[in-house]
Design a protein around this motif. Structure first.
Motif, PDB file in Angstrom:
ATOM      1  N   GLU A 140      -9.531 -26.922  37.294  1.00  0.00           N
ATOM      2  CA  GLU A 140      -8.905 -26.094  36.069  1.00  0.00           C
ATOM      3  C   GLU A 140      -7.571 -26.471  35.667  1.00  0.00           C
ATOM      4  N   LYS A 141      -6.553 -26.501  36.839  1.00  0.00           N
ATOM      5  CA  LYS A 141      -5.151 -26.958  36.410  1.00  0.00           C
ATOM      6  C   LYS A 141      -5.178 -28.207  35.254  1.00  0.00           C
ATOM      7  N   LYS A 142      -6.059 -29.226  35.837  1.00  0.00           N
ATOM      8  CA  LYS A 142      -5.961 -30.690  35.332  1.00  0.00           C
ATOM      9  C   LYS A 142      -6.458 -30.276  33.805  1.00  0.00           C
ATOM     10  N   GLU A 143      -7.649 -29.454  33.403  1.00  0.00           N
ATOM     11  CA  GLU A 143      -8.178 -29.288  32.408  1.00  0.00           C
ATOM     12  C   GLU A 143      -7.105 -28.368  31.276  1.00  0.00           C
ATOM     13  N   LEU A 144      -6.526 -27.439  31.632  1.00  0.00           N
ATOM     14  CA  LEU A 144      -5.677 -26.714  31.095  1.00  0.00           C
ATOM     15  C   LEU A 144      -4.119 -27.612  30.927  1.00  0.00           C
ATOM     16  N   ARG A 145      -4.144 -28.433  31.502  1.00  0.00           N
ATOM     17  CA  ARG A 145      -2.966 -29.265  31.127  1.00  0.00           C
ATOM     18  C   ARG A 145      -3.165 -30.133  30.172  1.00  0.00           C
ATOM     19  N   ARG A 146      -4.491 -30.623  30.288  1.00  0.00           N
ATOM     20  CA  ARG A 146      -4.990 -31.574  29.210  1.00  0.00           C
ATOM     21  C   ARG A 146      -4.876 -30.714  27.775  1.00  0.00           C
ATOM     22  N   LEU A 147      -5.434 -29.525  27.705  1.00  0.00           N
ATOM     23  CA  LEU A 147      -5.392 -28.527  26.524  1.00  0.00           C
ATOM     24  C   LEU A 147      -3.916 -28.341  26.124  1.00  0.00           C
ATOM     25  N   HIS A 148      -2.918 -28.362  26.854  1.00  0.00           N
ATOM     26  CA  HIS A 148      -1.601 -28.235  26.458  1.00  0.00           C
ATOM     27  C   HIS A 148      -1.324 -29.394  25.794  1.00  0.00           C
ATOM     28  N   GLY A 149      -1.505 -30.350  26.471  1.00  0.00           N
ATOM     29  CA  GLY A 149      -1.206 -31.695  25.689  1.00  0.00           C
ATOM     30  C   GLY A 149      -1.743 -31.949  24.370  1.00  0.00           C
ATOM     31  N   GLU A 150      -2.872 -31.518  24.421  1.00  0.00           N
ATOM     32  CA  GLU A 150      -3.590 -31.776  22.933  1.00  0.00           C
ATOM     33  C   GLU A 150      -3.062 -30.914  21.873  1.00  0.00           C
ATOM     34  N   ALA A 151      -2.510 -29.644  22.294  1.00  0.00           N
ATOM     35  CA  ALA A 151      -1.900 -28.609  21.443  1.00  0.00           C
ATOM     36  C   ALA A 151      -0.830 -29.135  21.067  1.00  0.00           C
ATOM     37  N   LEU A 152       0.044 -29.728  21.850  1.00  0.00           N
ATOM     38  CA  LEU A 152       1.563 -30.597  21.710  1.00  0.00           C
ATOM     39  C   LEU A 152       1.242 -31.614  20.508  1.00  0.00           C
ATOM     40  N   THR A 153       0.295 -32.401  20.769  1.00  0.00           N
ATOM     41  CA  THR A 153       0.087 -33.267  20.076  1.00  0.00           C
ATOM     42  C   THR A 153      -0.538 -33.270  18.467  1.00  0.00           C
ATOM     43  N   ASP A 205       1.899 -37.247  29.667  1.00  0.00           N
ATOM     44  CA  ASP A 205       1.593 -36.754  30.826  1.00  0.00           C
ATOM     45  C   ASP A 205       0.456 -35.916  31.260  1.00  0.00           C
ATOM     46  N   LEU A 206       0.177 -35.363  30.220  1.00  0.00           N
ATOM     47  CA  LEU A 206      -0.856 -34.165  30.393  1.00  0.00           C
ATOM     48  C   LEU A 206      -2.280 -34.481  29.963  1.00  0.00           C
ATOM     49  N   VAL A 207      -2.438 -35.584  28.959  1.00  0.00           N
ATOM     50  CA  VAL A 207      -3.768 -36.010  28.860  1.00  0.00           C
ATOM     51  C   VAL A 207      -4.335 -36.992  29.604  1.00  0.00           C
ATOM     52  N   PRO A 208      -5.588 -37.262  29.540  1.00  0.00           N
ATOM     53  CA  PRO A 208      -6.281 -38.319  30.254  1.00  0.00           C
ATOM     54  C   PRO A 208      -6.189 -39.639  29.435  1.00  0.00           C
ATOM     55  N   GLU A 218     -12.788 -37.860  19.231  1.00  0.00           N
ATOM     56  CA  GLU A 218     -12.775 -36.868  18.428  1.00  0.00           C
ATOM     57  C   GLU A 218     -11.467 -35.805  19.256  1.00  0.00           C
ATOM     58  N   ARG A 219     -11.251 -35.940  20.519  1.00  0.00           N
ATOM     59  CA  ARG A 219     -10.150 -35.399  21.428  1.00  0.00           C
ATOM     60  C   ARG A 219      -9.252 -36.181  21.601  1.00  0.00           C
ATOM     61  N   ILE A 220      -8.034 -35.674  21.762  1.00  0.00           N
ATOM     62  CA  ILE A 220      -6.841 -36.614  21.791  1.00  0.00           C
ATOM     63  C   ILE A 220      -6.791 -37.096  23.390  1.00  0.00           C
ATOM     64  N   THR A 221      -6.614 -38.272  23.639  1.00  0.00           N
ATOM     65  CA  THR A 221      -6.104 -38.989  24.863  1.00  0.00           C
ATOM     66  C   THR A 221      -5.003 -39.736  24.850  1.00  0.00           C
ATOM     67  N   LYS A 222      -4.539 -40.268  26.193  1.00  0.00           N
ATOM     68  CA  LYS A 222      -3.211 -40.683  26.217  1.00  0.00           C
ATOM     69  C   LYS A 222      -2.795 -41.781  25.081  1.00  0.00           C
ATOM     70  N   GLY A 223      -3.725 -42.587  24.730  1.00  0.00           N
ATOM     71  CA  GLY A 223      -3.739 -43.754  23.648  1.00  0.00           C
ATOM     72  C   GLY A 223      -3.348 -43.033  22.442  1.00  0.00           C
ATOM     73  N   ALA A 224      -3.854 -41.865  21.973  1.00  0.00           N
ATOM     74  CA  ALA A 224      -3.558 -41.273  20.828  1.00  0.00           C
ATOM     75  C   ALA A 224      -2.073 -40.659  20.727  1.00  0.00           C
ATOM     76  N   VAL A 225      -1.706 -40.048  22.021  1.00  0.00           N
ATOM     77  CA  VAL A 225      -0.422 -39.579  21.896  1.00  0.00           C
ATOM     78  C   VAL A 225       0.753 -40.815  21.870  1.00  0.00           C
ATOM     79  N   LYS A 226       0.255 -41.595  22.523  1.00  0.00           N
ATOM     80  CA  LYS A 226       1.285 -42.901  22.459  1.00  0.00           C
ATOM     81  C   LYS A 226       1.407 -43.447  21.198  1.00  0.00           C
ATOM     82  N   ALA A 227       0.024 -43.412  20.587  1.00  0.00           N
ATOM     83  CA  ALA A 227       0.169 -44.449  19.074  1.00  0.00           C
ATOM     84  C   ALA A 227       0.879 -43.440  18.273  1.00  0.00           C
TER      85      ALA A 227
END
Length: 595
Positions: A140-153, A205-208, A218-227
């Motif tokens: 749950e913590k891992k998935e919520l952090r992913r959601l947080h990173g997606e929202a920031l991006t 650091d939040l997204v996979p 269609e969902r943000i991953t680490k590559g999308a954030v870095k790019a």
């Protein structure tokens, strides 16, 4: 095609009055919320929180998002493509740079982008407050952090689009319900960029990584954030139109070029996550056939679906080749016109030419007919490539919009490395990796990569021109390089040379000769060699080619359809704030220069 997003209204009815910081309260008093879910309920558990973030994604797509207006109206006219038709107070007004304050094509996307910001702000605020964020299971913590990173991006993406079109914009970083005054002043875009670039570092650091999840594009991953972080850093380090009416670049620009280089280098070291698709055409065949690309060249794309104006796209219906409604493919195309000089910017053996440019229309009989030189259309989202077929007059083919490809990462790395150090072997290798894909293996047309900083930069400017045609990139590249005015002027001159068969266009034929071979077109002479023939050989039909430009509307610089007719340097690099927004702010917002 959107496969994971359902329309979900995040805000409770008590918050519906303050969705945007740029709209009058009266407008929102008239809005009926689609959900009565309270803020507490929306973030009470993982499924609801996931739906809340998917609601942020929803603001990317639709007619006022990356379904047609932001991605197919806003990037043109440029030196590659123009909008078709005569001047109006709509998309053609945008293309010709006659940007009136009453143009709804400016206002409505502006509002949607801020709707995305508001939804993202709520998620960014609420997700870390959830009990499960710190006390849930590891999953749950891992998935919520992913959601947080997606929202920031996503918030960074919305603001990125706002800033590159409007410059200094109001930039609330908290939800509107926490603000005493919704109509806050504009923020300096440099400060906003810096804040968002820091946010993206956190999000990394939040997204996979793509390989760690099932839904990968269609969902943000680490590559999308870095790019995205790399791209925003280049814009922060690039030129921009300031309130002085001058194009300026900040003294600290190299700091941001270093961020861009480092982020791209990190991605280039993870080829198992993202790399080039060996086939340029296959990238777009997969987009138009809704197929997954194992190479992951498209790092992030906005999902489309639903066959409606709010969640789907109109690529292939608005743009691409003209297709007759009675054909097997359904009606569509013709909204964007490829400039004749852009067609001739490609080497004859460059495989990107016939992917990026469409030389035909499709008749009711499904047989292709050639287009004249001034009528060529873009080709990456063509409707006649769609699998499965979508017959009839459907407005929404369902194509996703690609935000960034790995080819962009390679060329951004080469550009940043060159700016910082010159054309190092690493920069040259990244540049050549993109270029070599465009030509048959071992082709001499690849040429020799320049070894000086200035010449390498010029080569990069040209390579991005050829690589990213009709992807909504070129105009904004030219702005951050402070080259838009120069390239528009050069394009006008090239069109005259092409019409007159002078300079580099001396061998462009006046006519082409063609016939059908089944449904396809068979050409009877070369695009690159003149012919003395004025009458079609037996079995062929004559087509005005260069001859078409003697009367074509893009040739006359005083005509409403002329490329960028009203462009003014020091003004047209930014859009104006529409009149309703100016009125709502009651003097708190400063209009952009020249409007």
């Amino acid at each position: 095609m959107k496969t994971i997003f359902s329309k979900f209204t995040l805000l409770a009815s008590t918050l519906a009055l303050c969705l945007l910081a740029v709209t009058s309260c009266r407008e929102y008093l008239e809005v009926q919320p689609k959900s009565q879910i309270s803020l507490d309920d929306a973030f009470s558990n993982l499924p609801n929180a996931t739906n809340a973030v998917l609601g942020v994604y929803d603001e990317l797509m639709g007619d006022n998002g990356y379904g047609i207006r932001i991605n197919m109206y806003y990037p043109y006219d440029s030196d590659e493509i123009i909008v078709s038709g005569n001047l109006d107070n709509g998309r053609r007004g945008i293309g010709r740079y006659q940007l009136l304050l009453t143009n709804t094509e400016i206002r409505n996307p502006f509002l949607q982008l801020y709707r995305g910001v508001e939804k993202a702000n709520l998620c960014i605020e609420q997700l870390p407050k959830m009990a499960l964020y710190t006390n849930g299971t590891d999953a749950e913590k891992k998935e919520l952090r992913r959601l947080h990173g997606e929202a920031l991006t996503l918030r960074a993406q919305f603001y990125f689009e706002l800033m590159r079109n409007w410059g200094d914009v109001p930039a609330p970083m908290q939800p509107s319900y926490t603000q005493a005054n919704l109509f806050i002043p504009q923020s300096n875009r440099d400060d906003t960029y810096a804040k968002l670039i820091d946010d993206l570092k956190t999000a990394t650091d939040l997204v996979p990584w793509r390989s760690e999840v099932a839904v990968r594009n269609e969902r943000i991953t680490k590559g999308a954030v870095k790019a995205l972080r790399a791209k925003m850093a280049l814009f922060r380090g690039g030129y921009a139109l300031r309130s002085s009416g001058q194009m300026e670049r900040n003294a600290d620009y190299l700091t941001y070029y270093k961020i861009a280089r480092d982020e791209c280098a990190d991605l280039m070291a993870k080829r198992g996550e993202h790399t080039l698709n060996p086939s340029y055409e296959d990238i777009w065949r997969k987009v138009t056939s809704f197929q997954y690309d194992p190479a992951g060249e498209i790092i992030f794309e906005a999902g489309a679906g639903g066959a409606n104006s709010t969640s789907d796209s109109r690529m292939g219906n608005y743009n691409g080749p003209v297709v007759n409604a009675s054909s097997r493919y359904g009606t569509g195309g013709g909204g964007l016109v490829v400039l004749p000089n852009y067609f001739y910017a490609f080497d004859s053996t460059d495989v990107r030419r016939d992917v990026t440019v469409t030389l035909y229309s499709v008749a009711a009989t499904n047989i292709k007919a050639p287009r004249r030189l001034g009528e060529l259309t873009d080709g990456k989202f063509r409707k006649d490539w769609r699998v499965p077929l979508l017959p009839g007059t459907a407005l929404n083919p369902g194509y996703n919009w690609p935000f960034i490809r790995f080819a962009d990462v390679l060329l951004m790395f080469a550009e940043a490395e060159n700016e910082l150090t010159g054309p190092t072997p690493a920069a040259i290798a990244a540049f050549e990796e993109v270029r070599k894909r465009a030509f048959p293996k071992g082709s001499a047309a690849v040429g020799t990569t320049p070894a000086t900083k200035a010449a390498f930069f010029d080569a990069l400017v040209n390579e991005r021109y050829l690589e990213f045609g009709s992807e909504g990139i070129r105009k904004f590249d030219l702005i951050r390089w402070n080259l838009l005015a120069q390239k528009i002027a050069e394009t006008r001159q090239k069109l005259i040379q092409l019409r007159d068969a002078t300079g580099p266009y001396a061998n462009v034929p006046r006519y082409l000769f063609w016939k059908n071979n089944g449904e396809e077109i068979q050409w009877g002479n070369s695009f690159y060699k003149p012919t003395a023939l004025t009458t079609a050989p037996t079995g062929f039909t004559r087509l005005d080619w260069r001859q078409h430009l003697t009367t074509n509307i893009i040739d006359g610089l005083q005509l409403d359809a002329a490329i960028a007719r009203f462009f003014v340097a020091g003004k047209s690099e930014l859009f104006p704030f529409d009149q309703a927004t100016v009125d709502a702010y009651q003097g708190k917002i400063k209009q952009n220069p020249g409007y």
